[in-house]
Design an enzyme around this catalytic site. Structure first.
Site, PDB file in Angstrom:
ATOM      1  N   ASN A 162       0.734  -1.235   0.112  1.00 47.93           N
ATOM      2  CA  ASN A 162      -0.033  -0.085   0.140  1.00 47.93           C
ATOM      3  C   ASN A 162       1.132   1.213   0.030  1.00 47.93           C
ATOM      4  OD1 ASN A 162      -2.818  -1.057   0.335  1.00 47.93           O
ATOM      5  ND2 ASN A 162      -1.569  -2.201   1.820  1.00 47.93           N
ATOM      6  N   GLU A 163       1.290   1.915  -1.187  1.00 50.90           N
ATOM      7  CA  GLU A 163       2.175   2.836  -1.435  1.00 50.90           C
ATOM      8  C   GLU A 163       1.534   4.171  -0.984  1.00 50.90           C
ATOM      9  OE1 GLU A 163       5.060   2.121  -1.784  1.00 50.90           O
ATOM     10  OE2 GLU A 163       5.680   0.945  -3.163  1.00 50.90           O
ATOM     11  N   PRO A 164       2.074   5.242  -1.032  1.00 53.95           N
ATOM     12  CA  PRO A 164       1.526   6.721  -0.772  1.00 53.95           C
ATOM     13  C   PRO A 164       0.323   7.041  -1.733  1.00 53.95           C
ATOM     14  CG  PRO A 164       4.066   6.687  -0.519  1.00 53.95           C
ATOM     15  CD  PRO A 164       3.609   5.286  -1.088  1.00 53.95           C
ATOM     16  N   THR A 181      10.391   2.091  -3.852  1.00 51.58           N
ATOM     17  CA  THR A 181      10.243   0.810  -3.384  1.00 51.58           C
ATOM     18  C   THR A 181      10.928  -0.479  -4.446  1.00 51.58           C
ATOM     19  OG1 THR A 181       8.111   0.973  -2.308  1.00 51.58           O
ATOM     20  CG2 THR A 181       8.387  -1.063  -2.926  1.00 51.58           C
TER      21      THR A 181
END
Length: 640
Positions: A162-164, A181
């Site tokens: 769950n990235e920014p 990442t």
């Protein structure tokens, strides 16, 4: 091992936090908590539902669970697992697959039924992904939800993938990976260009439904993002901050990962402290930089208004504290890193005698010497010390394949020019060209190519050391065996590396040893090289008399410097010395422009090195000390 409760949780921390002495102790406790859930469910005849993570963080948890299975009969027959994520696309047999990771770390070593293992499927077509994700959510719900979810944290603040920008109510879905990442994963894939751009991940909302959530983080690399996640405002820019909304979450950290939390980093802001000399120095430096006021200009009000009233009461007034700390910082600065002869050295970082010291500089990679402390290296040689340098590893991993062909072509042309019929170089050249045409990402080079790459790095290192002013007999290319062994096995012995290091130390009998002190990555080359050196010195301290007069100084690399309050020797460089250092770095042509492993920073190594040392000099000046062009910094390390 007991939990480390150095201080109680403070008002700065917005989630429960437990800090342990090291990741071993923390992992052991997390594994025991998982085992207790499994056993409790077994007693009730129920299924234990575990949410599992991948990456380096949980490996010791899994190792302990495997041990408990084999030695304590912990059964996993009543366990169902759901993994957080998987790269997309990804074949389950690929080395980088999380299926392979989980099998290697856990599943192949316990008695969990294969049908109870659930990992996102990286082989699906794009059209199949939405239905799979919905089914993944439904399957978790069909088991009554996750009893526990373990998490790591990425440097973007991601949990799972769950990235920014992820929403707090997000479910299992296909996501696009952040560039950072992908850079962090580049070593596993043999380059960022080979890292998938997408992944299937559980959502933040899915994670929140777990009955218990444990986020684990180890080492200094995670300290900055851990602080933001625990003490920062809730923001989609850092998805881990969403965990502040849950009453079921706990952060489990080792001391290094917790080091930037306010209660450890700036404890005087959290509660009353015992004002040791080192803590007072750290606090005064912080206050000076925070207020942008030279140390000698700080007032009682400055101290009182920033959590340091107790310090003024106990050791004040402010002027007395300012003078003492200023003088301590001033005494760290020396233009004589080998000691200045025939002077009173009681307030100097190095001894005056012997006037001509035996110096042994250890460089983990073939260019760390000039990048990290090139100015001091030059100064030591210029001032007449008997300076030796030891390149601990071959560095052959960090050479472009094209360079191998270029150097072999030179050898072939040279052989032809002198009418040498030896065709060995051509055979190696043809073998290399065939291999490079089909070489896969992260594939280990054949031995002859590794040797060729090592020779390239060796030639550059020798050129750099000669430029500094060392005679050839003082240049030692160790090429410690662990470096190549590590390409084939993670379980390696370091005894021959230690013995080789002991032999060199006994030969030189140094009064000074310089070594890299970058410990952020416990499995990185710098840390392994230091551990080998430290063990060698420790053993020698029990038997060899000369070690009693040997001091070990640590330097850091081109990325991060020691905090000002920790620096024990600061060597100022003139503009001319900065230029000489740059030219020494330029001798490492294979690392120029774009190295194989550039890291996160797009700047060239020489630029990073110059910016770091100029930044250190600028900080000293802001504190009210002299304004130098650059400063290289060192701390002393005891080994006996």
């Amino acid at each position: 091992m007991a939990r480390l409760n150095l201080l109680e949780e403070t008002r700065f921390e917005k989630v429960p936090v437990k800090v342990y002495p090291d990741q071993d102790a923390a992992s052991l406790d997390v594994a025991r908590r998982i085992a207790s859930i499994i056993k409790e469910k077994q007693e009730k005849g129920e299924t234990a539902v575990l949410g599992l993570a991948t990456g380096a963080t949980p490996t010791k948890v899994y190792k302990e669970l495997v041990r408990m299975h084999k030695e304590e009969s912990l059964s996993f027959k009543n366990v169902v697992t759901f993994n957080l994520d998987e790269y997309y696309p990804m074949q389950p047999t690929a080395d980088q697959s999380y299926v392979q990771f989980m099998n290697n770390q856990l599943f192949d070593h316990i008695d969990i039924p294969t049908e109870n293992i659930n990992i996102p499927d990286g082989t699906l077509t794009l059209e199949e992904v939405p239905a799979f994700c919905e089914g993944y959510e439904q399957k978790i719900s069909s088991f009554g939800g996750l009893d526990i979810q373990i998490l790591g944290i990425g440097r973007t603040g991601h949990i799972g993938f769950n990235e920014p920008g992820s929403a707090p109510n997000s479910g299992t879905r296909l996501v696009t990976l952040d560039d950072l990442t992908r850079r962090d994963a580049s070593r596993d894939f043999g380059g960022k260009e080979n890292v998938p751009t997408k992944a299937i991940t559980m959502g933040v909302g899915t994670i929140f439904k777990a009955k218990e959530i444990i986020l684990m983080a180890w080492n200094e690399k995670k300290a900055e993002i851990v602080k933001k996640a625990i003490e920062g405002d809730i923001s989609s820019d850092i998805p881990a901050t969403y965990l502040q909304l849950s009453d079921k979450v706990e952060f489990v950290l080792d001391q290094d990962a917790a080091s930037l939390l306010t209660r450890f980093d700036l404890p005087w802001l959290a509660e009353d402290v015992i004002w040791t000399e080192s803590l007072a120095k750290k606090a005064v430096v912080w206050l000076s930089l925070y207020l942008n006021k030279a140390i000698l200009k700080l007032t009682d009000d400055d101290y009182n208004n920033h959590g340091m009233a107790q310090l003024v009461t106990e050791q004040g007034p402010a002027y007395s504290i300012n003078i003492r700390i200023f003088n301590e910082l001033q005494r760290t600065i020396t233009g004589w890193p080998g000691g200045k002869p025939n002077v009173d050295d009681s307030n100097r970082p190095e001894r005056a005698e012997p006037a001509r010291k035996n110096v042994l500089l250890f460089s983990p990679h073939p260019d760390d010497d000039v990048i990290s402390m090139g100015g001091t290296f030059i100064r030591l040689a210029d001032q007449g010390h008997n300076v030796h340098v030891a390149y601990q590893t071959s560095g052959n991993t960090a050479v472009w394949d094209d360079d191998v062909l270029r150097y072999l072509e030179f050898v072939m042309d040279f052989e032809q020019a002198i009418d040498d019929d030896n065709s060995t170089a051509r055979k190696v050249y043809e073998e290399a060209r065939r291999f490079f045409k089909t070489k896969q990402p992260n594939q280990v080079d054949p031995e002859i190519i590794r040797i060729t790459k090592a020779f390239i790095r060796k030639g550059e290192a020798i050129a750099g050391a000669r430029f500094v002013g060392l005679p050839d007999e003082n240049i030692h290319f160790q090429a410690l065996p662990f470096y190549d062994r590590g390409k084939f096995s993670k379980e390696v012995s370091y005894e021959d590396d230690i013995q080789q290091t002991i032999e060199l130390l006994r030969k030189v009998k140094p009064h000074q040893v310089f070594a890299a002190g970058d410990f952020a990555d416990p499995h990185g080359t710098h840390k392994v090289c230091f551990d080998i050196l430290f063990e060698a010195l420790h053993r020698l301290s029990k038997t060899d008399e000369w070690t009693k007069d040997c001091w070990l100084w640590l330097y850091r690399g081109a990325w991060h410097e020691y905090p000002i309050h920790e620096i024990e020797m600061a060597v100022p460089l003139s503009p001319q010395e900065v230029k000489r250092k740059r030219l020494a770095i330029f001798k490492h042509q294979s690392q120029k422009d774009l190295p194989v492993f550039p890291g996160d920073d797009p700047r060239e190594f020489w630029v990073r090195a110059e910016d770091r040392t100029s930044d250190t000099a600028s900080l000293y000046h802001k504190l009210g000390l002299a304004n130098y062009e650059a400063i290289e910094a060192f701390v002393r390390w005891k080994f006996d």
